[in-house]
Write a protein that holds these residues in place. Structure first.
Motif, PDB file in Angstrom:
ATOM      1  N   ALA A 145      14.549  36.358   3.985  1.00 19.19           N
ATOM      2  CA  ALA A 145      15.164  36.719   2.744  1.00 19.19           C
ATOM      3  C   ALA A 145      14.430  37.445   1.596  1.00 19.19           C
ATOM      4  O   ALA A 145      13.501  37.580   1.568  1.00 19.19           O
ATOM      5  CB  ALA A 145      15.209  35.280   2.050  1.00 19.19           C
ATOM      6  N   GLY A 146      15.267  38.282   0.890  1.00 17.35           N
ATOM      7  CA  GLY A 146      14.837  39.126   0.115  1.00 17.35           C
ATOM      8  C   GLY A 146      13.950  40.233   0.517  1.00 17.35           C
ATOM      9  O   GLY A 146      13.284  40.932  -0.363  1.00 17.35           O
ATOM     10  N   ALA A 147      14.226  40.693   1.703  1.00 15.93           N
ATOM     11  CA  ALA A 147      13.060  41.620   2.528  1.00 15.93           C
ATOM     12  C   ALA A 147      14.138  42.165   3.565  1.00 15.93           C
ATOM     13  O   ALA A 147      15.325  41.939   3.822  1.00 15.93           O
ATOM     14  CB  ALA A 147      11.947  41.281   3.055  1.00 15.93           C
ATOM     15  N   ARG A 148      13.634  43.434   4.022  1.00 15.77           N
ATOM     16  CA  ARG A 148      14.345  44.126   5.166  1.00 15.77           C
ATOM     17  C   ARG A 148      13.649  44.100   6.483  1.00 15.77           C
ATOM     18  O   ARG A 148      14.194  44.914   7.262  1.00 15.77           O
ATOM     19  CB  ARG A 148      14.997  45.455   4.550  1.00 15.77           C
ATOM     20  CG  ARG A 148      15.792  45.417   3.372  1.00 15.77           C
ATOM     21  CD  ARG A 148      17.081  44.778   3.350  1.00 15.77           C
ATOM     22  NE  ARG A 148      17.962  45.604   3.996  1.00 15.77           N
ATOM     23  CZ  ARG A 148      18.882  46.524   3.205  1.00 15.77           C
ATOM     24  NH1 ARG A 148      18.504  46.604   1.924  1.00 15.77           N
ATOM     25  NH2 ARG A 148      19.598  47.251   3.731  1.00 15.77           N
ATOM     26  N   GLU A 149      12.393  43.575   6.222  1.00 22.09           N
ATOM     27  CA  GLU A 149      11.749  43.652   7.846  1.00 22.09           C
ATOM     28  C   GLU A 149      10.904  42.555   7.794  1.00 22.09           C
ATOM     29  O   GLU A 149      10.788  41.452   6.559  1.00 22.09           O
ATOM     30  CB  GLU A 149      10.698  44.954   7.761  1.00 22.09           C
ATOM     31  CG  GLU A 149       9.619  44.550   6.889  1.00 22.09           C
ATOM     32  CD  GLU A 149       9.457  45.308   5.562  1.00 22.09           C
ATOM     33  OE1 GLU A 149       9.384  46.413   5.466  1.00 22.09           O
ATOM     34  OE2 GLU A 149      10.066  44.663   4.677  1.00 22.09           O
ATOM     35  N   PRO A 150      10.828  42.182   9.286  1.00 19.34           N
ATOM     36  CA  PRO A 150      10.859  43.046  10.292  1.00 19.34           C
ATOM     37  C   PRO A 150      12.275  42.789  10.879  1.00 19.34           C
ATOM     38  O   PRO A 150      12.693  41.623  10.667  1.00 19.34           O
ATOM     39  CB  PRO A 150       9.550  42.339  11.186  1.00 19.34           C
ATOM     40  CG  PRO A 150       9.608  41.092  10.749  1.00 19.34           C
ATOM     41  CD  PRO A 150       9.438  41.108   9.425  1.00 19.34           C
ATOM     42  N   GLU A 151      12.413  43.842  11.662  1.00 17.74           N
ATOM     43  CA  GLU A 151      13.774  43.695  12.298  1.00 17.74           C
ATOM     44  C   GLU A 151      13.644  43.056  13.723  1.00 17.74           C
ATOM     45  O   GLU A 151      12.920  43.690  14.516  1.00 17.74           O
ATOM     46  CB  GLU A 151      14.362  45.205  12.476  1.00 17.74           C
ATOM     47  CG  GLU A 151      14.797  45.604  11.158  1.00 17.74           C
ATOM     48  CD  GLU A 151      15.395  46.973  11.506  1.00 17.74           C
ATOM     49  OE1 GLU A 151      15.717  47.431  12.512  1.00 17.74           O
ATOM     50  OE2 GLU A 151      15.952  47.710  10.235  1.00 17.74           O
ATOM     51  N   LEU A 152      13.822  41.711  13.925  1.00 17.12           N
ATOM     52  CA  LEU A 152      13.572  41.042  15.200  1.00 17.12           C
ATOM     53  C   LEU A 152      14.945  40.378  15.760  1.00 17.12           C
ATOM     54  O   LEU A 152      15.927  40.219  14.833  1.00 17.12           O
ATOM     55  CB  LEU A 152      12.631  39.919  14.851  1.00 17.12           C
ATOM     56  CG  LEU A 152      11.245  40.150  14.113  1.00 17.12           C
ATOM     57  CD1 LEU A 152      10.586  39.062  13.753  1.00 17.12           C
ATOM     58  CD2 LEU A 152      10.486  41.051  15.050  1.00 17.12           C
ATOM     59  N   PRO A 153      15.001  40.563  16.943  1.00 12.72           N
ATOM     60  CA  PRO A 153      16.105  39.928  17.639  1.00 12.72           C
ATOM     61  C   PRO A 153      16.413  38.427  17.300  1.00 12.72           C
ATOM     62  O   PRO A 153      15.578  37.728  17.273  1.00 12.72           O
ATOM     63  CB  PRO A 153      15.810  40.018  19.204  1.00 12.72           C
ATOM     64  CG  PRO A 153      14.829  41.150  19.225  1.00 12.72           C
ATOM     65  CD  PRO A 153      14.104  40.870  18.010  1.00 12.72           C
ATOM     66  N   GLY A 154      17.745  38.145  16.862  1.00  9.25           N
ATOM     67  CA  GLY A 154      18.098  36.823  16.558  1.00  9.25           C
ATOM     68  C   GLY A 154      17.492  36.373  15.275  1.00  9.25           C
ATOM     69  O   GLY A 154      17.389  35.107  14.745  1.00  9.25           O
ATOM     70  N   VAL A 155      16.997  37.302  14.290  1.00  8.64           N
ATOM     71  CA  VAL A 155      16.533  36.965  12.908  1.00  8.64           C
ATOM     72  C   VAL A 155      17.396  37.468  12.022  1.00  8.64           C
ATOM     73  O   VAL A 155      17.524  38.764  11.827  1.00  8.64           O
ATOM     74  CB  VAL A 155      15.144  37.264  12.736  1.00  8.64           C
ATOM     75  CG1 VAL A 155      14.667  37.141  11.376  1.00  8.64           C
ATOM     76  CG2 VAL A 155      14.068  36.509  13.836  1.00  8.64           C
ATOM     77  N   ASP A 156      18.200  36.863  11.419  1.00 13.26           N
ATOM     78  CA  ASP A 156      19.031  37.034  10.237  1.00 13.26           C
ATOM     79  C   ASP A 156      18.285  37.806   8.846  1.00 13.26           C
ATOM     80  O   ASP A 156      17.078  37.206   8.587  1.00 13.26           O
ATOM     81  CB  ASP A 156      20.140  35.933   9.691  1.00 13.26           C
ATOM     82  CG  ASP A 156      20.957  35.454  10.979  1.00 13.26           C
ATOM     83  OD1 ASP A 156      21.512  36.534  11.712  1.00 13.26           O
ATOM     84  OD2 ASP A 156      21.063  34.272  11.086  1.00 13.26           O
ATOM     85  N   VAL A 157      18.858  38.607   8.338  1.00 18.28           N
ATOM     86  CA  VAL A 157      18.241  39.097   7.109  1.00 18.28           C
ATOM     87  C   VAL A 157      19.365  39.004   5.899  1.00 18.28           C
ATOM     88  O   VAL A 157      20.431  39.369   6.074  1.00 18.28           O
ATOM     89  CB  VAL A 157      17.801  40.632   7.180  1.00 18.28           C
ATOM     90  CG1 VAL A 157      17.501  41.213   5.803  1.00 18.28           C
ATOM     91  CG2 VAL A 157      16.847  40.702   8.150  1.00 18.28           C
ATOM     92  N   VAL A 158      18.874  38.283   4.777  1.00 25.99           N
ATOM     93  CA  VAL A 158      19.553  38.279   3.564  1.00 25.99           C
ATOM     94  C   VAL A 158      18.876  38.765   2.390  1.00 25.99           C
ATOM     95  O   VAL A 158      17.802  38.312   2.064  1.00 25.99           O
ATOM     96  CB  VAL A 158      20.080  36.593   3.203  1.00 25.99           C
ATOM     97  CG1 VAL A 158      20.809  36.810   1.979  1.00 25.99           C
ATOM     98  CG2 VAL A 158      20.675  36.028   4.491  1.00 25.99           C
ATOM     99  N   ALA A 159      19.441  39.768   1.837  1.00 19.92           N
ATOM    100  CA  ALA A 159      18.625  40.555   1.046  1.00 19.92           C
ATOM    101  C   ALA A 159      19.534  41.224  -0.262  1.00 19.92           C
ATOM    102  O   ALA A 159      20.739  40.917  -0.215  1.00 19.92           O
ATOM    103  CB  ALA A 159      17.643  41.644   1.593  1.00 19.92           C
ATOM    104  N   ASN A 160      18.934  42.034  -1.092  1.00 21.96           N
ATOM    105  CA  ASN A 160      19.733  42.501  -2.019  1.00 21.96           C
ATOM    106  C   ASN A 160      20.198  44.037  -1.519  1.00 21.96           C
ATOM    107  O   ASN A 160      19.397  44.428  -0.708  1.00 21.96           O
ATOM    108  CB  ASN A 160      18.995  42.641  -3.386  1.00 21.96           C
ATOM    109  CG  ASN A 160      19.612  43.522  -4.595  1.00 21.96           C
ATOM    110  OD1 ASN A 160      19.187  44.660  -4.893  1.00 21.96           O
ATOM    111  ND2 ASN A 160      20.670  42.915  -5.225  1.00 21.96           N
ATOM    112  N   GLU A 316      23.017  40.680   5.666  1.00 21.38           N
ATOM    113  CA  GLU A 316      23.772  40.394   4.656  1.00 21.38           C
ATOM    114  C   GLU A 316      23.140  40.602   3.257  1.00 21.38           C
ATOM    115  O   GLU A 316      21.957  40.503   3.129  1.00 21.38           O
ATOM    116  CB  GLU A 316      24.173  38.708   4.462  1.00 21.38           C
ATOM    117  CG  GLU A 316      25.175  38.348   3.658  1.00 21.38           C
ATOM    118  CD  GLU A 316      25.732  36.896   3.746  1.00 21.38           C
ATOM    119  OE1 GLU A 316      26.445  36.596   2.699  1.00 21.38           O
ATOM    120  OE2 GLU A 316      25.067  36.091   4.645  1.00 21.38           O
ATOM    121  N   LEU A 317      23.877  41.532   2.793  1.00 21.25           N
ATOM    122  CA  LEU A 317      23.411  42.016   1.408  1.00 21.25           C
ATOM    123  C   LEU A 317      24.131  41.576   0.123  1.00 21.25           C
ATOM    124  O   LEU A 317      25.470  41.790  -0.002  1.00 21.25           O
ATOM    125  CB  LEU A 317      23.513  43.747   1.291  1.00 21.25           C
ATOM    126  CG  LEU A 317      22.759  44.338   2.525  1.00 21.25           C
ATOM    127  CD1 LEU A 317      22.776  46.143   2.438  1.00 21.25           C
ATOM    128  CD2 LEU A 317      21.063  43.990   2.552  1.00 21.25           C
TER     129      LEU A 317
END
Length: 339
Positions: A145-160, A316-317
């Motif tokens: 949450a709130g970041a864009r890394e690390p990019e990992l399989p199966g790890v969702d990212v929610v950021a601005n 998701e941004l």
């Protein structure tokens, strides 16, 4: 007085222990009058379920580990508020760890979370050791949450949407008439996105030669030192876009120490729209990065992944908004366009 047990509740309500368990778990297959009798007995006896025993029976701890990059950053407080409210609504509680302390102690707090058998893990902000998160993500559902890394399989990212946010800040300053604009940048993928967007907007307006970048570290002290360097340049900027509000506060201190008045002599824009920017004696123009919304969305993503661990990874941004306050104004003597 001894602590009441589930057997006591069952006897008071005139039902079996298994039916009491069904009621406490919120099962739908219980007749209304039986449910009412159990809940009344629970209230009368002051019964509280044994969390450890429930965890063993359900094979869940109903806890979520939250690892923050640095608890000193006020932006995380508002994100946590959104995060906790959504998790609490779903009957989950959070265990909090500070990544800044993690680095000082030389410990891997993600491993502590997995040893505690948390139901899920949320990493907030840019972490210094992405490999530790990779290991944890292989064991428990994980969201960034709130970041864009690390990019990992199966790890969702929610950021601005950091590129759009930086664009809003830079175009605001250009629209006021500023041509010599500086950016105090941050490290990590988020910092890189904001820096690149700043430079792209300056190029689009024919101002690439007037764009200056100084490195910061997202702290007030880092913002102060970067601003001192900027103000000592042969041609000082008339405006500064800071990577976050704490950096912007440091820039404000440096400007005032140099005898510059904000915004008459120097315009400042921050990022995050934390409570600092809303303090009346600061009143900073800043980018609202929807931190509360990011927190709630991250919590929902984790809940979805706990239910379906094999679902595809998603990014998701949230949409940023510029909050114009009292730290920006047209330059006192605008230079020719393209300076």
């Amino acid at each position: 007085m001894r602590t009441p047990t589930i057997r006591d509740v069952a006897e008071r309500a005139g039902v079996s222990k298994s039916l009491v368990s069904l009621v406490l778990r919120g099962s739908e297959g219980v007749r209304p009058e039986k449910r009412a009798a159990v809940l009344a007995a629970v209230e009368e006896l002051g019964y509280r379920p044994n969390a450890a025993a429930r965890s063993l029976s359900e094979r869940r701890t109903r806890t979520v580990g939250v690892l923050l990059n640095d608890l000193r950053n006020p932006w995380f407080v508002e994100l946590l508020d959104g995060l906790n409210s959504r998790l609490y609504d779903s009957g989950l509680h959070t265990l909090l760890a500070d990544g800044h302390l993690n680095r000082r102690l030389g410990e891997d707090l993600t491993r502590t979370f997995t040893e505690l058998r948390v139901d899920g893990l949320i990493a907030v902000g840019t972490l210094q050791d992405p490999e530790a998160l990779r290991t944890a993500a292989g064991q428990v559902p994980t969201v960034v949450a709130g970041a864009r890394e690390p990019e990992l399989p199966g790890v969702d990212v929610v950021a601005n949407d950091d590129e759009q946010g930086a664009r809003l800040a830079t175009e605001h300053l250009i629209g006021l008439g500023h041509r010599h604009i500086a950016h105090i940048a941050a490290q990590g993928a988020v910092g890189e996105l904001r820096r690149r967007s700043f430079e792209a907007v300056m190029r689009e307006h024919g101002l690439a030669g007037a764009a200056v970048t100084e490195q910061g570290d997202l702290t007030e002290e880092g913002g102060y030192r970067a601003t001192v360097r900027l103000l000592n340049r042969p041609r000082r900027p008339t405006a500064i876009f800071a990577a976050n509000d704490m950096t912007c506060v440091g820039a404000l201190s440096a400007a005032e120490e140099s005898g510059l008045r904000v915004p008459r002599d120097l315009s400042l824009v921050g990022y995050d729209n934390t409570y600092l920017s809303r303090l009346r004696h600061l009143w900073l123009t800043t980018v609202d990065n929807a931190s509360h919304d990011v927190g709630r969305r991250a919590a929902q993503r984790l809940l979805d992944r706990i239910e379906d661990p094999d679902r595809p990874r998603e990014v998701e941004l949230a949409t940023p908004v510029l909050e114009v306050r009292g730290s920006t104004a047209p330059p006192a003597s605008p230079p020719a366009y393209g300076g």
